[in-house]
Design a protein around this motif. Structure first.
Motif, short mmCIF file in Angstrom:
data_model
loop_
_atom_site.label_atom_id
_atom_site.label_comp_id
_atom_site.label_asym_id
_atom_site.label_seq_id
_atom_site.Cartn_x
_atom_site.Cartn_y
_atom_site.Cartn_z
N MET A 1 55.46 38.54 37.45
CA MET A 1 54.17 38.27 36.84
C MET A 1 53.23 39.43 37.12
O MET A 1 53.33 40.10 38.13
N ASP A 2 52.34 39.61 36.24
CA ASP A 2 51.39 40.70 36.32
C ASP A 2 50.26 40.35 37.29
O ASP A 2 49.84 39.20 37.39
N ARG A 3 49.76 41.34 37.99
CA ARG A 3 48.66 41.12 38.93
C ARG A 3 47.41 40.62 38.19
O ARG A 3 46.63 39.86 38.74
N GLY A 4 47.22 41.02 36.96
CA GLY A 4 46.08 40.58 36.18
C GLY A 4 46.08 39.08 35.95
O GLY A 4 45.04 38.44 35.90
N LEU A 5 47.25 38.50 35.82
CA LEU A 5 47.36 37.07 35.62
C LEU A 5 46.85 36.32 36.84
O LEU A 5 46.14 35.32 36.72
N PHE A 7 44.64 37.37 38.94
CA PHE A 7 43.18 37.52 38.96
C PHE A 7 42.52 36.52 38.02
O PHE A 7 41.53 35.88 38.38
N VAL A 8 43.07 36.37 36.84
CA VAL A 8 42.50 35.44 35.86
C VAL A 8 42.57 34.01 36.39
O VAL A 8 41.59 33.25 36.30
N ASP A 11 40.07 33.67 39.26
CA ASP A 11 38.71 33.66 38.73
C ASP A 11 38.38 32.32 38.09
O ASP A 11 37.29 31.78 38.26
N PHE A 12 39.33 31.76 37.37
CA PHE A 12 39.13 30.45 36.74
C PHE A 12 38.85 29.38 37.79
O PHE A 12 37.89 28.62 37.68
N PHE A 13 39.69 29.32 38.82
CA PHE A 13 39.50 28.30 39.85
C PHE A 13 38.23 28.55 40.66
O PHE A 13 37.56 27.60 41.08
N GLY A 14 37.85 29.80 40.85
CA GLY A 14 36.60 30.11 41.54
C GLY A 14 35.40 29.64 40.74
O GLY A 14 34.46 29.05 41.29
N THR A 15 35.43 29.88 39.44
CA THR A 15 34.34 29.44 38.57
C THR A 15 34.28 27.91 38.51
O THR A 15 33.20 27.32 38.59
#
Length: 53
Positions: A1-5, A7-8, A11-15
């Motif tokens: 899996m990509d590192r960007g995934l 992060f997304v 970020d979603f769970f943080g928001t």
């Protein structure tokens, strides 16, 4: 899996967590933390002027 995934997803769970914390604070009659409001894109000074709290 990509590192960007990761992060997304993070970020979603943080928001989502910040939104839940702000909602709980409002439901309890307290002001949400300014850092949570900023991360959600809400101006804390404008929120303070609502006058409900």
């Amino acid at each position: 899996m990509d590192r960007g995934l990761f992060f997304v997803i993070s970020d979603f769970f943080g928001t989502f967590g910040r939104a839940a914390a702000a909602s709980r604070a409002g439901a309890a009659g307290r002001k949400p933390r300014h850092s949570d409001l900023k991360k959600l894109g809400i101006d804390p000074t404008a929120f303070d002027r609502i006058g409900r709290f």
